[in-house]
Design a protein around this motif. Sequence first.
Motif, mmCIF file in Angstrom:
data_model
loop_
_atom_site.group_PDB
_atom_site.id
_atom_site.type_symbol
_atom_site.label_atom_id
_atom_site.label_comp_id
_atom_site.label_asym_id
_atom_site.label_seq_id
_atom_site.Cartn_x
_atom_site.Cartn_y
_atom_site.Cartn_z
ATOM 1 N N PRO A 187 27.189 -35.393 22.673
ATOM 2 C CA PRO A 187 25.730 -34.627 22.044
ATOM 3 C C PRO A 187 25.259 -33.700 22.603
ATOM 4 C CG PRO A 187 25.225 -36.608 22.680
ATOM 5 C CD PRO A 187 26.597 -36.375 23.307
ATOM 6 N N GLU A 188 24.106 -32.754 22.191
ATOM 7 C CA GLU A 188 24.057 -31.155 23.015
ATOM 8 C C GLU A 188 22.589 -31.749 23.978
ATOM 9 O OE1 GLU A 188 22.175 -26.842 21.383
ATOM 10 O OE2 GLU A 188 22.836 -28.182 19.885
ATOM 11 N N LYS A 189 22.006 -32.414 23.460
ATOM 12 C CA LYS A 189 20.817 -33.442 24.443
ATOM 13 C C LYS A 189 20.643 -34.646 24.491
ATOM 14 C CE LYS A 189 17.744 -31.216 20.120
ATOM 15 N NZ LYS A 189 15.769 -31.466 19.774
ATOM 16 N N ASP A 190 20.587 -34.789 25.995
ATOM 17 C CA ASP A 190 20.858 -35.855 26.725
ATOM 18 C C ASP A 190 19.715 -36.882 26.070
ATOM 19 O OD1 ASP A 190 21.829 -34.057 28.103
ATOM 20 O OD2 ASP A 190 20.267 -34.304 29.761
ATOM 21 N N GLY A 191 20.573 -38.469 26.288
ATOM 22 C CA GLY A 191 19.703 -39.552 25.183
ATOM 23 C C GLY A 191 19.905 -40.098 23.871
#
Length: 454
Positions: free
Chosen positions: A260-264
């Motif tokens: 995913p591009e965003k962490d979490g």
Amino acid sequence: MTVSYTLKVANAKFGGFSKLLFRWKGSIYKLLYREFMVFCLLYSFISVIYRCVLNNEQQEMFERLARHCNKFAKLIPMSFVLGFYVTQAFQRWWGQYTSFPLPDNLMMVVSGNVHGTDERGRLLRRTLMRYANLSSVLILRSISTRVRKRFPTLEDIVEAGFMTAEELKKLNHLYSDFNKYWMPLAWFANLASQARKEGRVKDDIALRLLMDELNNYRSKCSMLFHYDWISIPLVYTQVVTVAVYSFFTFCLIGRQFVKPEKDGEKVLDLYVPIFTLLEFFFYAGWLKVGELIINPFGEDDDDFETNQLIDRNIQVSMLAVDDMHQNLPLLEKDKYWVDKGPSYPSATMKPVFMGSTHDMRILEDDNEESVPTPKTQMLAINVWPTTHRVKKQKSKNLQQLCLCCRAKCKNERSRLEQPSESNISSPPQQQNMTICQEKLLGSPETTGPANQDP
């Protein structure tokens, strides 16, 4: 052999089309499985490289590339481009099917208008139909791969019996840079004119009918030739092919399951791209359908059985003009000579359709009061305006009638005033007065169109 499944879908029932999905011959699986396997292998190869070969920095670069490809691949108008192309290809396919030259109409006209039960008449009819079938063989030989393999040379056509050696010499003697499928039809026209001179064709109307059917047959042969000559523009076929292959080339990278591009952010990581494979199956299968039907004179499963049609045409046409010519069954009274209609068992009787409103019942609304229908006779009303002179004449007649009625009423009244035994007849006198009033009220002058406003 053309795949036919018409009997399987004669009745709509549960799982009717589902049973057709398990067929192999003529199916989309047989047509598409090679491209599908290539796409799966390339997708798996790129996925293994991304997961096992690239380092972290290279994986991050690949992830940005995958997101970019997935974002801009959606801009390709796949549905519009493919839909319009397949629609045009299907219309072309159906036009080629309806343009196939069938000799049925021509053989009926030849059998009914070229007379003579002797050897000369039989030879004329058979030769006419052989010329017509020879023309269709020549045109199909130039557009169909199956017919070309069956008749590689013109000598093979002579050996098959569609043409004689003398006719082959005349065909080769006439030099032309173009297809000479029309020559047997010219022979047909000249031979029909000769039969008219001999009296085998009774009148010019029959000859005209022969020529009209010949021209219809020739126009279908010409349409097949032009369908083979003029295709769907190559640029459009190239646009459709490039659009489909470029879209799925970008999908090989853009549809990879990356981090995913965003962490979490939680993303479901599937090793098998189910929806991407379904999308490939639909769009690539759509392109294959266009590729299949754009030229139905090849050797695919669903292409036209041209050799079988040639055999059918020559056999049926010869039977119609030779064996069945003036070979009629005896005239007998049919079953319905006395019975006026077919009889069915009572269990299978069905009501005859008489119209959708035949059994309709008009129900009055409960909230509305039912208005009794007047039983008095409706008077005809003239909708045309009458002139002033006609109105004046009718009003004058009305005044004269009124004066007559008044005179009668005075006479009756004077009789009633005299003291005599005639008073006993008062009810009839009153009845006469009533009749006068009814005549006055019900006369045409008072109820007719003259009393209506224009």
